[in-house]
Design a protein around this motif. Structure first.
Motif, PDB file in Angstrom:
ATOM      1  N   LYS A  45       0.832  -1.218   0.000  1.00 33.03           N
ATOM      2  CA  LYS A  45       0.000   0.000   0.000  1.00 33.03           C
ATOM      3  C   LYS A  45       0.859   1.257   0.000  1.00 33.03           C
ATOM      4  CE  LYS A  45      -4.057  -1.981   2.211  1.00 33.03           C
ATOM      5  NZ  LYS A  45      -4.913  -1.984   3.421  1.00 33.03           N
ATOM      6  N   GLU A  46       1.939   1.248   0.825  1.00 31.50           N
ATOM      7  CA  GLU A  46       2.830   2.413   0.868  1.00 31.50           C
ATOM      8  C   GLU A  46       3.491   2.649  -0.490  1.00 31.50           C
ATOM      9  OE1 GLU A  46       5.531   1.734   4.003  1.00 31.50           O
ATOM     10  OE2 GLU A  46       4.114   2.245   5.607  1.00 31.50           O
ATOM     11  N   LYS A  47       3.880   1.565  -1.145  1.00 35.60           N
ATOM     12  CA  LYS A  47       4.468   1.698  -2.482  1.00 35.60           C
ATOM     13  C   LYS A  47       3.460   2.299  -3.469  1.00 35.60           C
ATOM     14  CE  LYS A  47       7.902  -1.984  -2.095  1.00 35.60           C
ATOM     15  NZ  LYS A  47       8.310  -3.320  -2.578  1.00 35.60           N
ATOM     16  N   GLU A  48       2.208   1.823  -3.359  1.00 33.21           N
ATOM     17  CA  GLU A  48       1.176   2.372  -4.246  1.00 33.21           C
ATOM     18  C   GLU A  48       0.962   3.868  -4.011  1.00 33.21           C
ATOM     19  OE1 GLU A  48      -2.265   0.087  -3.686  1.00 33.21           O
ATOM     20  OE2 GLU A  48      -1.543  -1.691  -4.769  1.00 33.21           O
ATOM     21  N   THR A  49       0.932   4.252  -2.709  1.00 32.71           N
ATOM     22  CA  THR A  49       0.770   5.694  -2.411  1.00 32.71           C
ATOM     23  C   THR A  49       1.953   6.497  -2.922  1.00 32.71           C
ATOM     24  OG1 THR A  49       1.714   5.263  -0.224  1.00 32.71           O
ATOM     25  CG2 THR A  49      -0.719   5.328  -0.409  1.00 32.71           C
ATOM     26  N   ASP A  50       3.178   5.943  -2.783  1.00 33.93           N
ATOM     27  CA  ASP A  50       4.359   6.644  -3.313  1.00 33.93           C
ATOM     28  C   ASP A  50       4.271   6.799  -4.828  1.00 33.93           C
ATOM     29  OD1 ASP A  50       5.379   6.872  -0.782  1.00 33.93           O
ATOM     30  OD2 ASP A  50       6.603   5.037  -0.934  1.00 33.93           O
ATOM     31  N   LYS A  51       3.776   5.739  -5.481  1.00 29.38           N
ATOM     32  CA  LYS A  51       3.628   5.817  -6.936  1.00 29.38           C
ATOM     33  C   LYS A  51       2.602   6.880  -7.328  1.00 29.38           C
ATOM     34  CE  LYS A  51       4.941   1.063  -8.064  1.00 29.38           C
ATOM     35  NZ  LYS A  51       4.464  -0.241  -8.568  1.00 29.38           N
ATOM     36  N   LYS A 111       1.316  12.218  -9.483  1.00 29.06           N
ATOM     37  CA  LYS A 111       0.748  13.569  -9.342  1.00 29.06           C
ATOM     38  C   LYS A 111       1.810  14.639  -9.544  1.00 29.06           C
ATOM     39  CE  LYS A 111      -3.057  12.334  -6.268  1.00 29.06           C
ATOM     40  NZ  LYS A 111      -3.603  12.466  -4.892  1.00 29.06           N
ATOM     41  N   LYS A 112       2.993  14.383  -8.953  1.00 27.99           N
ATOM     42  CA  LYS A 112       4.099  15.339  -9.099  1.00 27.99           C
ATOM     43  C   LYS A 112       4.512  15.466 -10.569  1.00 27.99           C
ATOM     44  CE  LYS A 112       8.556  16.492  -7.067  1.00 27.99           C
ATOM     45  NZ  LYS A 112       9.643  16.020  -6.185  1.00 27.99           N
ATOM     46  N   ASP A 123       2.563  14.913 -13.155  1.00 27.73           N
ATOM     47  CA  ASP A 123       1.512  15.657 -13.850  1.00 27.73           C
ATOM     48  C   ASP A 123       1.649  17.155 -13.618  1.00 27.73           C
ATOM     49  OD1 ASP A 123       0.503  13.273 -14.747  1.00 27.73           O
ATOM     50  OD2 ASP A 123      -0.981  13.094 -13.134  1.00 27.73           O
ATOM     51  N   LYS A 124       1.977  17.525 -12.368  1.00 28.07           N
ATOM     52  CA  LYS A 124       2.158  18.947 -12.053  1.00 28.07           C
ATOM     53  C   LYS A 124       3.328  19.530 -12.823  1.00 28.07           C
ATOM     54  CE  LYS A 124       2.322  22.046  -8.100  1.00 28.07           C
ATOM     55  NZ  LYS A 124       2.491  22.145  -6.621  1.00 28.07           N
ATOM     56  N   ASP A 125       4.445  18.779 -12.876  1.00 30.71           N
ATOM     57  CA  ASP A 125       5.603  19.257 -13.634  1.00 30.71           C
ATOM     58  C   ASP A 125       5.290  19.403 -15.114  1.00 30.71           C
ATOM     59  OD1 ASP A 125       7.060  19.287 -11.303  1.00 30.71           O
ATOM     60  OD2 ASP A 125       7.877  17.259 -11.592  1.00 30.71           O
ATOM     61  N   ASP A 126       4.490  18.455 -15.622  1.00 30.66           N
ATOM     62  CA  ASP A 126       4.094  18.554 -17.037  1.00 30.66           C
ATOM     63  C   ASP A 126       3.252  19.795 -17.290  1.00 30.66           C
ATOM     64  OD1 ASP A 126       5.430  16.204 -17.548  1.00 30.66           O
ATOM     65  OD2 ASP A 126       3.647  14.932 -17.320  1.00 30.66           O
ATOM     66  N   LYS A 127       2.354  20.105 -16.326  1.00 35.50           N
ATOM     67  CA  LYS A 127       1.531  21.306 -16.473  1.00 35.50           C
ATOM     68  C   LYS A 127       2.390  22.572 -16.454  1.00 35.50           C
ATOM     69  CE  LYS A 127      -2.741  19.455 -14.525  1.00 35.50           C
ATOM     70  NZ  LYS A 127      -3.695  19.517 -13.392  1.00 35.50           N
ATOM     71  N   ASP A 128       3.396  22.586 -15.529  1.00 35.56           N
ATOM     72  CA  ASP A 128       4.282  23.757 -15.453  1.00 35.56           C
ATOM     73  C   ASP A 128       5.065  23.929 -16.754  1.00 35.56           C
ATOM     74  OD1 ASP A 128       3.408  24.260 -12.904  1.00 35.56           O
ATOM     75  OD2 ASP A 128       5.032  23.130 -11.943  1.00 35.56           O
ATOM     76  N   THR A 129       5.556  22.812 -17.276  1.00 29.72           N
ATOM     77  CA  THR A 129       6.298  22.898 -18.540  1.00 29.72           C
ATOM     78  C   THR A 129       5.399  23.365 -19.680  1.00 29.72           C
ATOM     79  OG1 THR A 129       5.883  20.522 -18.828  1.00 29.72           O
ATOM     80  CG2 THR A 129       8.017  21.173 -17.906  1.00 29.72           C
ATOM     81  N   ASP A 130       4.114  22.897 -19.658  1.00 30.60           N
ATOM     82  CA  ASP A 130       3.171  23.357 -20.684  1.00 30.60           C
ATOM     83  C   ASP A 130       2.929  24.859 -20.574  1.00 30.60           C
ATOM     84  OD1 ASP A 130       2.923  20.810 -21.663  1.00 30.60           O
ATOM     85  OD2 ASP A 130       1.148  20.329 -20.448  1.00 30.60           O
ATOM     86  N   LYS A 131       2.817  25.360 -19.323  1.00 29.22           N
ATOM     87  CA  LYS A 131       2.627  26.805 -19.141  1.00 29.22           C
ATOM     88  C   LYS A 131       3.822  27.589 -19.663  1.00 29.22           C
ATOM     89  CE  LYS A 131      -0.488  26.708 -15.163  1.00 29.22           C
ATOM     90  NZ  LYS A 131      -0.633  27.032 -13.725  1.00 29.22           N
ATOM     91  N   GLU A 132       5.039  27.081 -19.344  1.00 29.87           N
ATOM     92  CA  GLU A 132       6.242  27.758 -19.831  1.00 29.87           C
ATOM     93  C   GLU A 132       6.299  27.757 -21.359  1.00 29.87           C
ATOM     94  OE1 GLU A 132       9.482  25.858 -17.959  1.00 29.87           O
ATOM     95  OE2 GLU A 132       9.119  26.749 -15.983  1.00 29.87           O
ATOM     96  N   LYS A 133       5.918  26.618 -21.934  1.00 34.83           N
ATOM     97  CA  LYS A 133       5.900  26.555 -23.395  1.00 34.83           C
ATOM     98  C   LYS A 133       4.894  27.535 -23.981  1.00 34.83           C
ATOM     99  CE  LYS A 133       7.393  21.740 -23.854  1.00 34.83           C
ATOM    100  NZ  LYS A 133       6.974  20.373 -24.248  1.00 34.83           N
ATOM    101  N   ARG A 134       3.730  27.660 -23.317  1.00 37.20           N
ATOM    102  CA  ARG A 134       2.735  28.618 -23.796  1.00 37.20           C
ATOM    103  C   ARG A 134       3.249  30.038 -23.714  1.00 37.20           C
ATOM    104  NH1 ARG A 134      -2.456  26.076 -20.625  1.00 37.20           N
ATOM    105  NH2 ARG A 134      -2.673  24.184 -21.888  1.00 37.20           N
ATOM    106  N   LYS A 135       3.926  30.355 -22.595  1.00 35.34           N
ATOM    107  CA  LYS A 135       4.502  31.699 -22.454  1.00 35.34           C
ATOM    108  C   LYS A 135       5.522  31.970 -23.557  1.00 35.34           C
ATOM    109  CE  LYS A 135       3.872  32.256 -17.473  1.00 35.34           C
ATOM    110  NZ  LYS A 135       4.574  32.374 -16.173  1.00 35.34           N
TER     111      LYS A 135
END
Length: 529
Positions: free
Chosen positions: A103-109, A114-115, A117-129
């Protein structure tokens, strides 16, 4: 008939359950081969029996049950046996720990996902800028090449007039006649001065908020605003909104405001006035101009107290929070406004002429003033286009203003040339008249010299005191010199007046000829139409 006795225990198993149980218990306890149960096990068994009875009771209340369940609940022999508590074995502990680790491994995954996905969103924002920056650069390149496109950025959101520093508001919405005021302030004051001095409770009654916000948006968008469509209350509310949204007060900062407050608290009138004049002279030019126009406008409002019902006290109570100063300071500025702003006069704003206007100015001064307005408008359009706000309408306006400027310059040059020609002709005529007068004066001088040398002149001249001939000649020369000096002074004054009159005549002739030429042009255009 012989009846077989039924086996009661087999046919009716629950009939003698208590006795059989009692016997079986006795037999079990009496049996030496079995160990006696401990007190703890007995207590656990009793608790479980009680629990089973309760469960059975609750089960009867739950509803109708199947016949199999009824048999099981009714037959005491088939009651559930009590289970003793067992500690988990090592194997079970290992399995539980493995499940926990999984279960702990699953939560870490999930966290990593999520992290990511967040980094991908930030990179997408930078690319848009980056893409937006590239688009803006491409727009600037296209503008230099002469391509047209519709603007995607709203000028009212990117470069507003409301809510910014005063100097920036003056640059973005300037008055093109040289007065360093935002256009919205000038239009509001002009409209209130013309139509609001008969309104009761001016600046006290607020206007409809939607109308004020609509005008605010129009000024931010640099649109042409017609204030005649609204009542004076809308103009006062709009002026209050602009003053309230200034990031800094008109008196610049807190330290300067405190100095103004100290000067306003002085009891001696002359000292108070001199200190206020000194402090106002230290303000920036745009702040000084805005303060002068607002205070003089409010002073005009107090002069119409009979119709507006607004005196200096009510104005101070209403507008001192808006101007970010105390009542005492505002009252002092209203009291000394004539001395503080002696060189300022409220004049109505006349916007630059639109392209294609048939009524071009006639006089030289009017042409020069209109040319200055058009050049100021041209510089403002250039500033907006350099900032990236380029549209077809703005480019068309740019070309029209440039065409009007060239037309005004041509008319100014032609009028100046005609004026210079007329002045040159008048000066030549004046030179000829002065030459003839000089010749006449020289002949007169020669005649007087001949009279001095003539003996008949000496005999005919009466002499009050007997003197020698040499002294008489000296007296005559002195009198002639004095008379000549007086004549020279009269001549100089006459020449000066003649020159001034000639210059005035030349100016009038030039204007008359220019008017005739303009009338002829209008008649020719009318005939063509």
């Amino acid at each position: 008939m012989d009846f077989e006795s039924p086996d009661v225990e087999k046919d009716f198993p629950g009939l003698y359950a208590s006795e059989s149980g009692r016997k079986s218990n006795e037999s079990d306890f009496s049996d030496d081969g079995h160990d006696r149960p401990s007190k703890k096990e007995l207590l656990i068994g009793k608790r479980k029996d009680k629990k089973d009875k309760k469960d059975r009771g609750y089960a009867t209340l739950e509803g109708e049950s199947s016949p199999e369940e009824d048999i099981e609940t009714k037959s005491p022999s088939k009651s559930k046996k009590s289970k003793t508590f067992k500690f988990p074995s090592k194997k079970e502990k290992r399995e539980k720990s493995r499940e926990k680790d999984g279960k702990e491994k699953e939560t870490d995954k999930e966290r990593e996902r999520k992290k990511k996905d967040k980094d991908d969103k930030d990179t997408d924002k930078e690319k848009r800028k980056d893409k937006d920056k590239e688009k803006s650069k491409q727009k600037l390149k296209d503008r230099k090449k002469g391509k047209h496109w519709e603007e995607t950025v709203d000028i009212g959101e990117e470069q507003p007039i409301f809510g910014v520093a005063l100097q920036m508001a003056v640059e973005r919405g300037r008055c093109h006649d040289g007065v360093e005021l935002p256009l919205v302030v000038r239009n509001c004051i002009d409209y209130i001065e013309e139509y609001g001095m008969t309104v009761d409770g001016l600046y006290k009654v607020s206007a409809v908020k939607s109308k004020v916000q609509h005008l605010r948006k129009l000024y931010n968008q640099r649109e042409v605003v017609d204030m005649s469509e609204f009542d004076p209350m809308v103009a006062t509310s709009l002026l209050i909104l602009f003053l309230r949204e200034l990031p800094e007060p008109i008196l610049e900062n807190g330290e300067v405001v405190s100095r103004f407050e100290q000067a306003a608290s002085l009891k001696e009138v002359a000292l108070r006035e001199t200190q206020l004049i000194d402090l106002i002279s230290q303000l920036p030019k745009c702040n000084k101009t805005l303060l002068a126009w607002v205070i003089l406008h409010l002073d005009h409002l107090t002069a119409h107290e009979k119709t507006t019902k607004m005196n200096a006290q009510s104005i101070a109570m209403t507008l001192s929070p808006v101007l970010q100063m105390s009542h005492r300071l505002l009252l002092a500025l209203l009291l000394h406004c004539k001395a503080l702003f002696a060189n300022v006069e409220l004049s109505k704003y006349i916007p630059p002429l639109a392209s294609g206007s048939p009524n071009l100015p006639d006089t030289m001064d009017a042409i020069a003033a209109e040319l200055a307005k058009q050049e100021s408008l041209l510089s403002q359009i250039h500033m907006q286009m350099n900032a990236g706000f380029v549209t077809k309408l703005r480019e068309e306006q740019l070309w029209e203003v440039q065409r009007l400027i060239t037309q005004l310059k041509i008319s100014l040059d032609s009028d100046e040339e005609l004026r210079e020609r007329l002045i040159y002709g008048e000066l030549l005529a004046m030179q000829e008249s002065l030459g003839s007068r000089i010749a006449e004066e020289r002949g007169e001088i020669k005649r007087l010299a001949e009279l001095l040398t003539n003996k008949d002149f000496e005999r005919s001249k009466p002499i009050a005191v007997p003197c020698t001939p040499e002294e008489a000649d000296r007296v005559a020369i002195i009198e002639l010199v004095l008379e000549n000096q007086m004549l020279e002074k009269k001549k100089a004054t006459l020449v000066r007046t003649i020159i001034e009159e000639n210059i005035a005549c030349v100016e009038l002739r030039a204007q008359f000829l220019i008017q005739q030429l303009s009338d002829q042009d209008c008649m020719l255009t009318a005939k063509k139409i």
